[in-house]
Design an enzyme around this catalytic site. Structure first.
Site, PDB file in Angstrom:
ATOM      1  N   LYS A 116      41.699  67.699  70.261  1.00  0.00           N
ATOM      2  CA  LYS A 116      41.325  69.104  70.057  1.00  0.00           C
ATOM      3  C   LYS A 116      40.960  69.778  71.373  1.00  0.00           C
ATOM      4  O   LYS A 116      41.169  70.980  71.533  1.00  0.00           O
ATOM      5  CB  LYS A 116      40.175  69.212  69.053  1.00  0.00           C
ATOM      6  CG  LYS A 116      40.605  68.944  67.624  1.00  0.00           C
ATOM      7  CD  LYS A 116      39.577  69.424  66.614  1.00  0.00           C
ATOM      8  CE  LYS A 116      40.092  69.290  65.185  1.00  0.00           C
ATOM      9  NZ  LYS A 116      39.152  69.850  64.200  1.00  0.00           N
ATOM     10  N   LYS A 198      51.614  64.574  61.562  1.00  0.00           N
ATOM     11  CA  LYS A 198      51.077  64.858  60.243  1.00  0.00           C
ATOM     12  C   LYS A 198      51.243  66.343  59.906  1.00  0.00           C
ATOM     13  O   LYS A 198      51.094  67.202  60.778  1.00  0.00           O
ATOM     14  CB  LYS A 198      49.582  64.477  60.228  1.00  0.00           C
ATOM     15  CG  LYS A 198      48.928  64.503  58.874  1.00  0.00           C
ATOM     16  CD  LYS A 198      47.484  63.999  59.008  1.00  0.00           C
ATOM     17  CE  LYS A 198      46.738  64.125  57.687  1.00  0.00           C
ATOM     18  NZ  LYS A 198      45.329  63.685  57.832  1.00  0.00           N
ATOM     19  N   LYS A 201      48.146  72.644  58.725  1.00  0.00           N
ATOM     20  CA  LYS A 201      48.129  74.097  58.532  1.00  0.00           C
ATOM     21  C   LYS A 201      48.199  74.829  59.872  1.00  0.00           C
ATOM     22  O   LYS A 201      48.516  76.010  59.916  1.00  0.00           O
ATOM     23  CB  LYS A 201      46.883  74.508  57.750  1.00  0.00           C
ATOM     24  CG  LYS A 201      45.573  74.159  58.389  1.00  0.00           C
ATOM     25  CD  LYS A 201      44.390  74.327  57.432  1.00  0.00           C
ATOM     26  CE  LYS A 201      44.239  73.133  56.537  1.00  0.00           C
ATOM     27  NZ  LYS A 201      43.033  73.162  55.697  1.00  0.00           N
TER      28      LYS A 201
END
Length: 331
Positions: A116, A198, A201
């Site tokens: 992240k 994966k 969204k």
């Protein structure tokens, strides 16, 4: 009459956008099945969501949409506790306490922090770094026995176990040390455009992610554009990430094994298979979307559900927080 006490299973999901097909097949559908086997505690982890900048009005909509969507999937508020994390102040309080029993080096080794940080290089905040301590608080507050996790969250659960053991070593019998729960069924759904990653969204390619509330025509279009390979043979195997992913999705919604799918599509092309997968997903999501429309139209009912759950969650978690504070030495 069966009076055996059920184990407590706990899981949270971020309402950082619409619920995806990956969330549904990989987690939420298993939550529904777990309701009969465990005393289930589920929550929307909106405190975790703000480690990445959010637009306030959109975030409020995402939270209520996610709550309605998950209920529509089959979560029964009469037998399952399903609350909103930020409404239960014990999570933030316990997170601070656990921060003080978590080592800097442990947090710096978390792969999600590294990932992240790379993705949000302009906002590498302290919350992003201490996120696993809050996750540990989420779990340990409820004395959870089992935590359903995928491979991407296993490292965080291991840290929660380490924190619990460390704390218990100093102040005995405060936290139950949770075990991972690996569901018997639960598809790991990958991006339709990059099947090595994966489904997310936050996928930059809108065709890579199917959302629970996508209209049927949009779902069909995304599956028809799904990445495959040049072999044109519906077969599960190495180097066939795109087809493997489609077969996993099709198997998850139809109950068919890879062998059955291969037999059914023997001699057929990828176009036929993509259409079949899209149609199967549309049908699987149809009752969910129908129930969502009913629920989202009744905001008062939704609020009554989460307010009641929030109160119960606060009552349960306050007992653990009070015990931890007393052990530490707070007056």
């Amino acid at each position: 009459m069966d009076t055996e006490k059920k184990q407590i299973a706990l899981s949270l999901i971020q309402p950082s956008g619409t619920i995806t097909l990956g969330n549904y097949l990989g987690a939420i559908r298993n939550w529904v099945k777990m309701q009969d086997e465990f005393d289930c505690i589920f929550a929307l982890a909106d405190l975790h969501t703000i480690t990445v900048r959010q637009e306030p009005a959109k975030m409020r909509k995402n939270i209520i949409d996610a709550y309605a969507s998950i209920l529509a999937c089959g979560i029964d508020v009469e037998k399952t506790l399903f609350f909103i994390q930020s409404h239960v102040h014990t999570h933030a309080e316990m997170a601070w306490i656990l921060n003080c029993y978590t080592q800097f080096g442990e947090l710096s080794r978390m792969t999600q922090f590294k990932d992240k940080s790379a993705k949000h290089a302009d906002n590498i905040n302290a919350g992003l770094f201490t996120y696993p301590s809050l996750m540990a608080a989420d779990i340990l507050l409820y004395q959870a026995d089992r935590v359903p996790v995928g491979a991407d969250q296993m490292q965080h659960l291991e840290l929660a176990r380490d924190i619990a053991n460390r704390f218990n070593g100093l102040y005995p019998n405060v936290f139950k040390v949770p075990e991972a729960y690996i569901p018997k069924t639960g598809a790991r759904v990958m991006s339709l455009q990059d099947p090595t990653k994966k489904m997310s969204k936050s996928d930059e390619n809108v065709n890579g992610c199917v959302h629970l509330l996508d209209p049927p025509e949009v779902i069909m279009k995304k599956f028809k554009r799904a990445v495959t390979d040049s072999e044109a043979c519906v077969r599960y195997g190495e180097g066939k990430d795109g087809i493997n992913n489609l077969m996993d999705i099709y198997g998850a919604v139809t109950g068919l094994s890879h062998e059955q799918i291969e037999r059914d599509f023997d001699g057929k092309g990828y176009g036929d298979f993509k259409t079949a997968v899209g149609e199967a997903v549309v049908e699987a999501l149809r009752p969910v979307k129908s129930e969502y429309e009913k629920l989202i139209a009744d905001k008062a009912y939704l609020e009554s559900c989460y307010r009641k759950a929030d109160e119960i969650a606060l009552k349960i978690s306050s007992r653990t927080l009070a015990k931890a504070k007393k052990k530490i030495g707070f007056i």
